[in-house]
Write a protein that holds these residues in place. Sequence first.
Motif, PDB file in Angstrom:
ATOM      1  N   HIS A  94     -34.687   4.747 -14.939  1.00 46.80           N
ATOM      2  CA  HIS A  94     -35.987   4.665 -14.277  1.00 46.80           C
ATOM      3  C   HIS A  94     -37.040   4.044 -15.189  1.00 46.80           C
ATOM      4  O   HIS A  94     -37.907   3.301 -14.730  1.00 46.80           O
ATOM      5  CB  HIS A  94     -36.431   6.040 -13.796  1.00 46.80           C
ATOM      6  N   SER A 141     -37.047   3.587  -7.792  1.00 48.68           N
ATOM      7  CA  SER A 141     -36.746   4.993  -7.473  1.00 48.68           C
ATOM      8  C   SER A 141     -35.390   5.158  -6.798  1.00 48.68           C
ATOM      9  O   SER A 141     -34.599   6.021  -7.170  1.00 48.68           O
ATOM     10  CB  SER A 141     -37.827   5.577  -6.565  1.00 48.68           C
ATOM     11  N   SER A 186     -32.527   4.628  -9.208  1.00 53.45           N
ATOM     12  CA  SER A 186     -32.396   5.728 -10.158  1.00 53.45           C
ATOM     13  C   SER A 186     -31.782   6.958  -9.500  1.00 53.45           C
ATOM     14  O   SER A 186     -30.884   7.600 -10.057  1.00 53.45           O
ATOM     15  CB  SER A 186     -33.770   6.107 -10.734  1.00 53.45           C
ATOM     16  N   ARG A 195     -39.277   5.140   1.616  1.00 54.49           N
ATOM     17  CA  ARG A 195     -39.706   6.224   0.736  1.00 54.49           C
ATOM     18  C   ARG A 195     -39.016   7.544   1.051  1.00 54.49           C
ATOM     19  O   ARG A 195     -39.007   8.467   0.239  1.00 54.49           O
ATOM     20  CB  ARG A 195     -41.225   6.374   0.807  1.00 54.49           C
ATOM     21  N   LEU A 247     -34.567  13.203  -7.251  1.00 52.41           N
ATOM     22  CA  LEU A 247     -35.860  12.816  -6.667  1.00 52.41           C
ATOM     23  C   LEU A 247     -37.011  13.433  -7.459  1.00 52.41           C
ATOM     24  O   LEU A 247     -37.975  12.756  -7.813  1.00 52.41           O
ATOM     25  CB  LEU A 247     -35.914  13.273  -5.206  1.00 52.41           C
ATOM     26  N   VAL A 270     -37.388  11.762 -10.869  1.00 55.19           N
ATOM     27  CA  VAL A 270     -37.996  10.431 -10.771  1.00 55.19           C
ATOM     28  C   VAL A 270     -39.507  10.537 -10.534  1.00 55.19           C
ATOM     29  O   VAL A 270     -40.298   9.808 -11.136  1.00 55.19           O
ATOM     30  CB  VAL A 270     -37.301   9.624  -9.650  1.00 55.19           C
ATOM     31  N   ILE A 271     -39.896  11.473  -9.667  1.00 55.66           N
ATOM     32  CA  ILE A 271     -41.327  11.644  -9.419  1.00 55.66           C
ATOM     33  C   ILE A 271     -42.028  12.140 -10.677  1.00 55.66           C
ATOM     34  O   ILE A 271     -43.128  11.696 -11.012  1.00 55.66           O
ATOM     35  CB  ILE A 271     -41.547  12.599  -8.236  1.00 55.66           C
ATOM     36  N   ASP A 318     -42.513   9.117 -12.816  1.00 56.70           N
ATOM     37  CA  ASP A 318     -43.585   8.271 -12.278  1.00 56.70           C
ATOM     38  C   ASP A 318     -44.955   8.856 -12.586  1.00 56.70           C
ATOM     39  O   ASP A 318     -45.882   8.137 -12.963  1.00 56.70           O
ATOM     40  CB  ASP A 318     -43.427   8.104 -10.755  1.00 56.70           C
TER      41      ASP A 318
END
Lengths: 111, 235
Positions: free
Chosen positions: A85, A91, A94, B16, B172, B175-176, B179
């Motif tokens: 990532h 996203s 990953s 998304r 998920l 990854v968030i 970010d």
Amino acid sequence: MNENIVGYGLITGVMVLATVITRFLPFLLFPAGKETPKYILYLGQTLPYATIGLLVVYCLRGLQFLSYPHGLPELISIGAITGLHLWKGNSLLSIGAGTILYMVLIQSVFP
Amino acid sequence: MSKKKKLAALCYAFPRTMPVMAGYLVLGAAYGILMNVNGFGIWWALLISVFVYAGSLQYLGITFFVAAVNPWYAFFMSLMLNARHLFYGLSMLDKYKDAGRLKPYLVFSLTDETFSVLCNEEPPEGIPKYWVYFFVSVLDQLYWVTGAVIGALAGTMITFSTAGMDFALTALFVVIFIDQWKSGKGHQAAFVGVCASALCVVVFGQSVFIVPAMILILVIITAGYFMEKRKEEQP
């Protein structure tokens, strides 16, 4: 089980009620029309960051580091996701690659 | 709102939700299978997935059903497990402020995953943002309900091993988290979230750590708020 349909219905009902309460309560306490206290706004700005951290820990809460496989499938996969990532920043890539890697790890490498 | 704009919102929302689709179809199917195995048919799985729509509570709910527990016990256990939704609500107060008639559903459907997708989401100009939030929410619930129905119907027919597919949800969240970290904001809060939660898992055990962790996070963040306030008052 049909004779207990009322009992199951009641349990379902309280589960709905508890979920609706916890989801709607903040919006009822701090309606959009009125000015929200500064402290609550501050919470609204900071909690998303803390909450995602909480959710990551929540997903990993069952890891047993002291016994086989020592949380290795999870740690390796999360390491790979992080690397991928930071490198590509995509996203879906990953998450997809990380999930497939994890499935391979728990099904074939650490069965 | 024109149809064209709604369609643009849907097209923006769909990619998304794809990680959630993977996770929810699997977790939803697992739920349907478990309900089925315990003797509760497709209608219960469907009803509960539509109206309760809270993953971890639904899993806990299977044990409520099997043990035919007292409704009060079920109620308080549900409140405890769902307490984290309070954080999501507080985080979305501002974001959902002007959502109008879409707001009740947006609030009702604010699951862990929908929250995690939407908390950072700022659709570009020209795409109606509340419709993006709405479509993300609807699609997510659709995946969950579909998964539950598939599980209840065809659970025994799956031939390849899906073990580990639910890791998509962990991925998920990771990854968030990355970010958010890269955005350069909220590092302290993210750090507090991870450390306080990990500490509470160790101290209180994995089954009851959520509420103590929430309290600890609130205490630390509140302390940070007052420290910042004092700094502003005394330059």
